[in-house]
Design a protein around this motif. Structure first.
Motif, short mmCIF file in Angstrom:
data_model
loop_
_atom_site.label_atom_id
_atom_site.label_comp_id
_atom_site.label_asym_id
_atom_site.label_seq_id
_atom_site.Cartn_x
_atom_site.Cartn_y
_atom_site.Cartn_z
N GLU A 165 46.11 31.75 -67.57
CA GLU A 165 45.36 31.49 -68.80
C GLU A 165 45.70 32.50 -69.91
O GLU A 165 45.81 32.12 -71.07
CB GLU A 165 43.86 31.52 -68.51
N ILE A 170 46.44 29.29 -77.07
CA ILE A 170 45.46 28.21 -77.10
C ILE A 170 45.41 27.62 -78.51
O ILE A 170 45.21 28.34 -79.49
CB ILE A 170 44.06 28.74 -76.72
N GLU A 174 41.20 23.67 -79.64
CA GLU A 174 40.78 23.89 -78.25
C GLU A 174 40.04 25.21 -78.11
O GLU A 174 39.03 25.30 -77.40
CB GLU A 174 42.00 23.86 -77.33
N TYR A 175 40.53 26.26 -78.78
CA TYR A 175 39.85 27.55 -78.71
C TYR A 175 38.44 27.45 -79.27
O TYR A 175 37.49 27.99 -78.70
CB TYR A 175 40.64 28.62 -79.48
N SER A 177 36.45 24.74 -79.54
CA SER A 177 35.53 23.87 -78.80
C SER A 177 35.32 24.29 -77.34
O SER A 177 34.24 24.08 -76.79
CB SER A 177 36.02 22.43 -78.84
N LYS A 178 36.36 24.88 -76.72
CA LYS A 178 36.27 25.18 -75.29
C LYS A 178 36.13 26.66 -74.97
O LYS A 178 35.85 27.01 -73.80
CB LYS A 178 37.49 24.61 -74.56
N TYR A 179 36.34 27.51 -75.96
CA TYR A 179 36.24 28.95 -75.71
C TYR A 179 35.19 29.61 -76.61
O TYR A 179 34.23 30.21 -76.12
CB TYR A 179 37.60 29.63 -75.92
N HIS A 250 38.57 31.77 -69.18
CA HIS A 250 37.44 31.02 -68.63
C HIS A 250 36.98 31.67 -67.32
O HIS A 250 37.25 31.15 -66.23
CB HIS A 250 37.84 29.56 -68.38
#
Length: 386
Positions: A165, A170, A174-175, A177-179, A250
């Motif tokens: 990871e 990223i 994506e960073y 919304s997901k991080y 994550h």
């Protein structure tokens, strides 16, 4: 001046400032890895300082890296289980010395976070032996071991997933919304748990309970401490996980509504999840597999019960060489064995397990079993033993 990780408002303020460059890099679609390394060095300085604890940390890292590289060299030549056991013991020695020294006049030899750092180095040695790790990247490995969000309290990540990871750039969307957004949510929920709920429970309940020969303080403390421990532990775990997300990692969640568990096996899939998975993967599963392969037991269930007792007792010793920690581990092992026996052999369970009323009753009973275990763990009963 040093800080206890996640324990003070000043530390949290510095932590939030440290996140800003990581957020900037993440939103720009850049790798956060090298800034994360610098931030880890800075935060470790704040937490440990440059005094004797830093010297212990430095010695620990030199020793562990030497063990890991020497074992990798040995493993490439041949796969020898005795060599593996020797290096595994060597990797565990700093942690063993730390636990034993706490009971000796010399005082504790170690540093904040030695337990969690040891889990990471032990894991690397085991996976080298298994052949899962075939190559070592020095900087990535050091970063994995010293990753600051989970320094003193976990959660326990896995090296291969972590390294994969940190080495990816990223995309901005994506960073975000997901991080970033999930990370911010976890951090602020963790702050609410730890600095509001846990603080209030300690201030208005726990601090007012005085041990006496009556059973009432024991019962009150049992429930109050369980709730305090959950909100405190889950609080700083959420902050650690949320911070990891913001730094592009994550990290695994550590809690998932543990008090809704219907039995103790389910509880350990919801409470301190990364620790229970680590012990499950590297002690429980390996013991059962080895025992069945070598025909130590006729039934797999017997091997599983022995493994449960060993795993949870080791977990008790890991917490500390104090009677109530060891008793807590033995208690948890017994509860897991009894859970297995009940779910496999009880006619009542088989008849009613799908009924809503029965499931609710299971949750209530499991909650009380958990609370009694936490009472043992707390050391509150030490007053009555003495």
């Amino acid at each position: 001046m040093t800080f206890s990780q996640y324990d003070s408002y000043l530390y949290m303020y510095i932590l939030l400032l440290t996140m800003i460059p990581a957020i900037g890099l993440g939103l720009a679609g850049k790798r956060i890895k090298y800034y994360g390394m610098a931030a880890s060095a800075f935060m470790i300085y704040l937490i440990i300082g440059l005094d004797i604890q830093f010297k212990f940390l430095l010695g620990f890292m030199v020793w562990e890296l030497a063990c890991i590289y020497l074992f990798m060299w040995s493993r490439k030549k041949e796969k020898n289980k005795w060599t593996f056991r020797l290096f595994l013991l060597a990797t565990m020695m700093p942690l063993i010395i730390n636990k034993v020294s706490a009971k000796l006049p010399i005082g504790v030899l170690g540093f904040i976070g030695i337990s969690y750092l040891s889990f990471r180095t032990i894991q690397i040695v085991i996976e080298i032996y298994d052949g899962a790790i075939k190559d070592l990247k020095f900087l990535d490995m050091v970063y994995f071991i010293l990753f600051f969000p989970s320094l003193s309290s976990g959660p326990i990540d896995r090296s291969r997933r972590f390294e994969e990871e940190i080495n990816q750039a990223i995309p901005r969307g994506e960073y975000l919304s997901k991080y970033l957004m999930p990370g911010i949510k976890k951090v602020f929920l963790g702050i609410l748990y730890k600095f509001a709920v846990a603080t209030l429970i300690h201030l208005y309940f726990i601090s007012n309970i005085v041990p006496s020969k009556s059973v009432v303080p024991i019962i009150l403390y049992m429930y109050a401490y369980t709730m305090y421990l959950f909100f405190d532990f889950a609080g700083y775990s959420l902050i650690a996980v949320g911070t990891s997300y913001i730094f592009g990692v994550h990290a695994p969640d550590n809690f998932n509504k543990p008090f809704l568990s219907k039995d103790m096996k389910e509880f350990w899939t919801r409470w301190h999840i990364s620790l229970s998975r680590w012990f499950g993967d590297y002690i429980f599963s390996r013991y059962v597999l080895n025992a069945m392969r070598n025909k130590k037991f006729k039934k797999r269930a017997t091997a599983s019960h022995v493994a449960q007792m060993i795993t949870m007792t080791v977990m008790g010793f890991w917490h500390g060489l104090t009677w109530y920690y060891v008793a807590y581990g033995v208690y948890q092992g017994l509860m897991l064995v009894l859970t297995d026996e009940f779910t496999k052999k009880s006619k009542i369970y088989k008849k009613y397990k799908k009924e809503k009323w029965f499931q609710r009753l299971q949750i209530v009973i499991t909650f009380n079993i958990v609370c009694f275990g936490m009472l043992i763990f707390s050391g509150f009963l030490d007053f009555y033993v003495k």
